[in-house]
Each structure stands twice: as C-alpha cells, then as structure tokens.
Motif scaffolding. Structure first.
Motif, PDB file in Angstrom:
ATOM      1  N   ASP A   1     -28.587-104.102  62.594  1.00  0.00           N
ATOM      2  CA  ASP A   1     -28.567-105.421  61.951  1.00  0.00           C
ATOM      3  C   ASP A   1     -27.103-105.838  61.973  1.00  0.00           C
ATOM      4  OD1 ASP A   1     -28.654-107.678  60.389  1.00  0.00           O
ATOM      5  OD2 ASP A   1     -29.546-106.709  58.638  1.00  0.00           O
TER       6      ASP A   1
ATOM      7  N   CYS B   1     -25.453-107.928  58.516  1.00  0.00           N
ATOM      8  CA  CYS B   1     -26.322-107.499  57.415  1.00  0.00           C
ATOM      9  C   CYS B   1     -26.068-108.238  56.111  1.00  0.00           C
ATOM     10  CB  CYS B   1     -26.243-105.998  57.208  1.00  0.00           C
ATOM     11  SG  CYS B   1     -24.805-105.432  56.308  1.00  0.00           S
TER      12      CYS B   1
ATOM     13  N   GLY C   1     -27.660-107.202  52.767  1.00  0.00           N
ATOM     14  CA  GLY C   1     -28.608-106.156  53.113  1.00  0.00           C
ATOM     15  C   GLY C   1     -30.085-106.514  53.117  1.00  0.00           C
TER      16      GLY C   1
ATOM     17  N   SER D   1     -31.837-105.575  56.443  1.00  0.00           N
ATOM     18  CA  SER D   1     -31.660-104.125  56.642  1.00  0.00           C
ATOM     19  C   SER D   1     -32.563-103.337  55.699  1.00  0.00           C
ATOM     20  CB  SER D   1     -30.201-103.726  56.392  1.00  0.00           C
ATOM     21  OG  SER D   1     -29.349-104.315  57.342  1.00  0.00           O
TER      22      SER D   1
ATOM     23  N   VAL E   1     -31.621 -97.789  60.148  1.00  0.00           N
ATOM     24  CA  VAL E   1     -30.948 -99.077  60.254  1.00  0.00           C
ATOM     25  C   VAL E   1     -29.442 -98.884  60.229  1.00  0.00           C
ATOM     26  CG1 VAL E   1     -30.698-101.374  59.250  1.00  0.00           C
ATOM     27  CG2 VAL E   1     -32.875-100.158  59.037  1.00  0.00           C
TER      28      VAL E   1
ATOM     29  N   ALA F   1     -26.521-101.044  59.494  1.00  0.00           N
ATOM     30  CA  ALA F   1     -26.208-102.331  58.869  1.00  0.00           C
ATOM     31  C   ALA F   1     -24.726-102.619  59.042  1.00  0.00           C
ATOM     32  CB  ALA F   1     -26.588-102.288  57.390  1.00  0.00           C
TER      33      ALA F   1
ATOM     34  N   ASP G   1     -21.432-105.319  58.931  1.00  0.00           N
ATOM     35  CA  ASP G   1     -20.861-106.577  58.436  1.00  0.00           C
ATOM     36  C   ASP G   1     -19.346-106.457  58.474  1.00  0.00           C
ATOM     37  OD1 ASP G   1     -22.296-109.068  56.900  1.00  0.00           O
ATOM     38  OD2 ASP G   1     -20.171-108.886  56.400  1.00  0.00           O
TER      39      ASP G   1
ATOM     40  N   ALA H   1     -24.669-104.650  49.695  1.00  0.00           N
ATOM     41  CA  ALA H   1     -25.815-104.101  50.430  1.00  0.00           C
ATOM     42  C   ALA H   1     -26.129-102.689  49.941  1.00  0.00           C
ATOM     43  CB  ALA H   1     -25.533-104.103  51.933  1.00  0.00           C
TER      44      ALA H   1
ATOM     45  N   ILE I   1     -30.359 -95.769  56.169  1.00  0.00           N
ATOM     46  CA  ILE I   1     -29.468 -96.906  56.399  1.00  0.00           C
ATOM     47  C   ILE I   1     -28.030 -96.421  56.473  1.00  0.00           C
ATOM     48  CG2 ILE I   1     -29.223 -97.508  53.961  1.00  0.00           C
ATOM     49  CD1 ILE I   1     -29.409-100.466  54.820  1.00  0.00           C
TER      50      ILE I   1
ATOM     51  N   LEU J   1     -24.135 -97.954  56.733  1.00  0.00           N
ATOM     52  CA  LEU J   1     -23.369 -99.182  56.503  1.00  0.00           C
ATOM     53  C   LEU J   1     -22.051 -99.109  57.266  1.00  0.00           C
ATOM     54  CD1 LEU J   1     -24.175 -99.259  52.722  1.00  0.00           C
ATOM     55  CD2 LEU J   1     -25.087-100.841  54.414  1.00  0.00           C
TER      56      LEU J   1
END
Length: 176
Positions: free
Chosen positions: A49, A52, A55, A58, A79, A81, A83, A92, A106, A108
């Motif tokens: 994503d 994101c 979130g 995501s 995922v 995610a 950004d 998120a 997930i 990040l």
C-alpha cells in the motif's frame, strides 16, 4: 460510505481477483505456476500500500487474515504499508493496534512511494545498492509495530495498491 467500509470493499475485491487469477490459471492448464502469484499452495500474498496514510486500506487488507471466507484458501496476506510521513505511520500503527492487527501482518515503511515502486521489477526486489544512508537502528516501535525504512521491504511482492491522497472534500474549491 465510511472510509472503513470503502477499504473493506476494496480489500474484498482484491482478494476475489487474486482467487480468480489462481483459479483461471489452473483451469487454463498453466502448468507449473510455482513461481507465480497463481499458485494455490502459496502461503503468503504480499501487498504494498504505497500511500497508506493513517492505515485504512492497509488495515482492511490485513483484516482479510481474520476473515478466511473472504480471503479464501489458507493464504496469508502481508501488507507493506508505505508513507512518507512518520506521523501518519504512527497513526497507522495506533489504528492497527485498535483493530487488533497482528504485527506479523503489517510492516510500516517510512519512505517515498516512488522510491519503493522503483525498488521492484516484475514483483521482485532489484539487486541494487541503496544510496540511502543507514543507521545502526533499523526501526522504531509504535504501539507494538516496527516502523522502519526501505530495509524492511520484502524480496517479492504480489500486488501494488495505489490510492494517493487526493486533498479532501474541498480539493477543487481553490481553482484559480
């Protein structure tokens, strides 16, 4: 419609498309699909994503792991995610913790979307030396989730989800 319902709808459609791709490849006699996303025995589908934000999408993708009727088979969704704003990634992480998302579902990544997209070719991570300086710490932890840079990107991805920020309800009110 709420952002959550939109995200769940998109996640549901994406999961359906991935299952259709697996079934259609099998029905078409695709032969050995062990190196493709059409492999029914595949245990993990990785989705980036790229924008994101806080979130929403995501989290909707990661929630597919809790609803196997939607995701189908025994495939796990992971995922990535991404950004470019650390504050949005912290939000998120907070939102993912509120929704009970597993930290294994997930990842990040604090990076620019263009940088991340350019890191892949044909779903595989390019073997290039990063020009980005690294530090001794790869990540910080927020609400139990690791937030790091491009070093957290996986070697392979199956899908790229692009939903860039569009500016809100009044985005076109300042036309000049």
């Amino acid at each position: 419609a709420t952002p959550e319902s939109i995200g769940l709808h998109i996640a549901d459609r994406m999961a359906s498309m991935m299952n259709l791709d697996r079934k259609s490849a099998s029905a078409a006699g695709a032969g050995d699909t062990s190196n493709t996303q059409c492999n029914d025995s595949k245990k993990e589908t990785v989705i980036i994503d790229a924008f994101c934000g806080c979130g929403g999408n995501s989290i909707a993708f990661a929630r597919l792991n809790k609803n196997k009727d939607v995701a189908g088979s025994n495939t796990r969704v992971k995922v990535i995610a991404v950004d470019n704003s650390l504050s949005r990634l912290k939000m998120a992480a907070n939102n993912a913790s509120i929704y009970g998302i597993s930290k294994e579902d997930i990842v990040l990544v604090h990076a620019d979307a263009v940088e991340v997209v350019n890191a892949y070719e044909g779903g595989s991570r390019k073997k290039i030396r990063s020009e980005i300086p690294t530090n001794d710490r790869c990540c910080e932890t927020y609400f139990g989730f690791a937030v790091g840079g491009v070093e957290l990107l996986p070697d392979h991805v199956d899908a790229l989800f692009l939903s860039p920020p569009w500016g809100g309800m009044d985005y076109d009110s300042n036309k000049g």
